[in-house]
Design a protein around this motif. Structure first.
Motif, short mmCIF file in Angstrom:
data_model
loop_
_atom_site.label_atom_id
_atom_site.label_comp_id
_atom_site.label_asym_id
_atom_site.label_seq_id
_atom_site.Cartn_x
_atom_site.Cartn_y
_atom_site.Cartn_z
N ASP A 41 0.85 -1.27 0.03
CA ASP A 41 -0.12 0.06 -0.04
C ASP A 41 0.72 1.19 -0.09
O ASP A 41 1.02 2.07 0.80
CB ASP A 41 -0.75 -0.03 1.09
CG ASP A 41 -1.80 1.02 1.30
OD1 ASP A 41 -2.08 1.67 0.23
OD2 ASP A 41 -2.48 1.46 2.15
N VAL A 42 1.52 1.38 -1.22
CA VAL A 42 2.46 2.48 -1.13
C VAL A 42 2.26 3.30 -2.55
O VAL A 42 1.99 2.55 -3.61
CB VAL A 42 3.99 2.19 -0.99
CG1 VAL A 42 4.10 1.75 0.33
CG2 VAL A 42 4.39 1.24 -1.90
N ALA A 43 2.66 4.49 -2.78
CA ALA A 43 2.47 5.20 -4.19
C ALA A 43 3.63 5.05 -4.99
O ALA A 43 3.68 5.15 -6.15
CB ALA A 43 1.96 6.59 -3.84
N ALA A 44 4.90 4.82 -4.37
CA ALA A 44 6.08 4.96 -5.04
C ALA A 44 7.12 4.14 -4.42
O ALA A 44 6.93 4.05 -3.04
CB ALA A 44 6.58 6.34 -5.47
N ALA A 45 8.15 3.99 -4.90
CA ALA A 45 9.47 3.41 -4.08
C ALA A 45 10.69 3.58 -4.88
O ALA A 45 10.70 3.83 -5.88
CB ALA A 45 9.40 1.93 -4.14
N GLY A 46 11.85 3.60 -3.96
CA GLY A 46 13.16 3.92 -4.66
C GLY A 46 14.01 2.87 -3.81
O GLY A 46 14.01 2.37 -2.72
N LEU A 47 15.28 2.81 -4.27
CA LEU A 47 16.38 2.24 -3.77
C LEU A 47 17.64 2.83 -3.98
O LEU A 47 18.01 3.52 -5.00
CB LEU A 47 16.44 1.01 -4.80
CG LEU A 47 17.56 -0.21 -4.46
CD1 LEU A 47 17.21 -0.82 -2.96
CD2 LEU A 47 17.59 -1.23 -5.45
N THR A 48 18.40 2.85 -2.90
CA THR A 48 19.60 3.47 -2.86
C THR A 48 20.67 2.42 -2.28
O THR A 48 20.53 1.64 -1.46
CB THR A 48 19.77 4.45 -1.65
OG1 THR A 48 19.30 4.40 -0.60
CG2 THR A 48 18.80 5.63 -2.17
N LEU A 49 21.99 2.54 -2.97
CA LEU A 49 23.03 1.50 -2.46
C LEU A 49 24.39 2.37 -2.23
O LEU A 49 24.57 3.46 -2.92
CB LEU A 49 23.47 0.61 -3.46
CG LEU A 49 22.16 -0.59 -4.02
CD1 LEU A 49 22.67 -1.26 -5.28
CD2 LEU A 49 21.83 -1.27 -2.78
N LEU A 59 19.72 4.31 -7.10
CA LEU A 59 19.87 3.20 -8.15
C LEU A 59 18.68 2.88 -8.98
O LEU A 59 18.71 2.62 -9.97
CB LEU A 59 20.44 1.87 -7.45
CG LEU A 59 21.86 1.71 -7.62
CD1 LEU A 59 22.33 1.41 -9.21
CD2 LEU A 59 22.58 2.93 -7.06
N ALA A 60 17.61 3.22 -8.14
CA ALA A 60 16.32 2.90 -8.84
C ALA A 60 15.17 3.52 -8.06
O ALA A 60 15.13 3.71 -7.05
CB ALA A 60 16.00 1.17 -9.01
N SER A 61 13.99 3.97 -9.03
CA SER A 61 12.73 4.58 -8.35
C SER A 61 11.81 4.30 -9.55
O SER A 61 11.78 3.95 -10.71
CB SER A 61 13.08 6.12 -8.22
OG SER A 61 13.51 6.54 -9.51
N SER A 62 10.64 4.19 -8.76
CA SER A 62 9.40 3.98 -9.60
C SER A 62 8.63 5.09 -10.43
O SER A 62 7.94 4.82 -11.21
CB SER A 62 8.22 3.06 -8.62
OG SER A 62 7.87 4.01 -7.92
N GLY A 131 22.63 -0.60 1.35
CA GLY A 131 21.70 0.49 1.30
C GLY A 131 20.34 0.48 1.75
O GLY A 131 20.09 -0.07 2.76
N ALA A 132 19.22 1.11 1.19
CA ALA A 132 18.08 1.17 1.58
C ALA A 132 16.95 1.08 0.57
O ALA A 132 17.15 1.74 -0.44
CB ALA A 132 17.89 2.31 2.71
N LEU A 133 15.69 0.27 0.93
CA LEU A 133 14.72 0.41 0.14
C LEU A 133 13.43 1.30 0.86
O LEU A 133 13.14 1.06 1.90
CB LEU A 133 13.98 -1.02 0.13
CG LEU A 133 12.67 -1.25 -0.85
CD1 LEU A 133 12.70 -0.92 -1.97
CD2 LEU A 133 12.11 -2.54 -0.25
N ASN A 134 13.16 2.25 0.00
CA ASN A 134 12.22 3.42 0.43
C ASN A 134 11.01 3.37 -0.07
O ASN A 134 10.75 3.38 -1.43
CB ASN A 134 13.05 4.77 0.24
CG ASN A 134 14.48 4.84 0.66
OD1 ASN A 134 14.70 4.72 2.05
ND2 ASN A 134 15.52 4.88 -0.10
N LEU A 135 9.97 3.32 0.73
CA LEU A 135 8.63 3.19 0.32
C LEU A 135 7.85 4.43 0.64
O LEU A 135 7.97 4.93 1.73
CB LEU A 135 8.16 1.95 1.05
CG LEU A 135 8.51 0.73 0.92
CD1 LEU A 135 8.13 -0.08 1.76
CD2 LEU A 135 8.70 0.21 -0.64
#
Length: 246
Positions: A41-49, A59-62, A131-135
């Motif tokens: 139940d999230v609108a977007a996600a991003g990933l940092t390394l 590194l990635a984002s929706s 890194g971190a996964l961000n929601l």
């Protein structure tokens, strides 16, 4: 519920496929962030390394909004993603505005980008955090315990895929493997820019075209991006695939 369980199973199978030879790291990272949006139940996600100098990189984002917010918090060294990496533990923020005193500049930027909640989870392999996964949520609200566990499981599985296969098969160190992914990300952003200008597209639609072309032609995402950035691939060929899909 059964449909969601099948989707969860397919997602873990897709991530597990990265343990075979010649998998696409860049595509793996985007599979992870897009799967989080589909399953949680999230609108977007991003990933940092973390890079070889110890600095976090996006590194990635929706979505483009998520990417901009990630870049902002890394630039000011303030926000849930940064704290998650430093603490090596989840940082769950149900209401960013209510915690504005904790991260004032981040809270203001999150509101500008349309996000009201942020949940950051460590990318980890055993005790090592890379890194971190961000929601990101558009409304205040907690992420349910089951969703937190699922997101952490996806992040852990992807981390194994990022570090394990090529390190074992090609003798690369962790820093070399992560640097390869970081270099690929820079090229992907350049390719997105080429497609966005050529096709007068948003950056999100440009990435959809890039990823779709790579998948339909069984090519590595980074290789297609590099060909576009170096003007060795006609961007109209990539964009024609997007037109057919739409």
């Amino acid at each position: 519920m059964a449909g969601r369980e099948r989707q969860v199973t397919r997602t873990f199978v897709a991530l597990a496929d990265t343990l075979v030879d010649d998998y696409d790291v860049a595509d793996l990272l985007h599979t992870l962030v897009l799967s989080c949006v589909d399953l949680l139940d999230v609108a977007a996600a991003g990933l940092t390394l973390v890079d070889e100098r110890g600095s976090l990189q996006v590194l990635a984002s929706s979505t483009e909004q998520a990417r901009l917010l990630e870049l902002f918090q890394l630039g000011i060294d303030e926000g849930p993603c940064v704290e998650c990496f430093v603490r090596q533990a989840p940082v769950l923020v149900a209401d960013v505005a209510a915690g504005a005193a904790r991260w004032p500049r981040f809270a203001a930027e999150a509101a500008r980008q349309g996000f009201a909640s942020v949940h950051a989870l460590p990318m980890r392999l055993r005790k090592q955090v890379i890194g971190a996964l961000n929601l990101f949520g558009e409304r205040p609200g907690e992420l349910g315990a089951d969703d937190v566990d699922l997101a952490q499981g996806l992040a852990d599985t992807a981390t194994i895929g990022i570090l394990q296969e090529r390190a074992v098969r090609h003798g690369e160190t962790m820093s070399e493997q992560l640097q390869t992914a970081l270099n690929s990300r820079v090229t992907i952003e350049q390719a997105k820019g080429v497609l966005a200008v050529t096709g007068r597209l948003s950056m999100d639609d440009a990435f959809t075209a890039l990823r779709g072309y790579a998948r339909s032609h069984n090519l590595l995402l980074g290789a297609v991006a590099r060909a576009l950035a170096e003007r060795k691939l006609d961007p109209t060929l990539v964009l024609s695939g997007l037109n057919r899909r739409t």
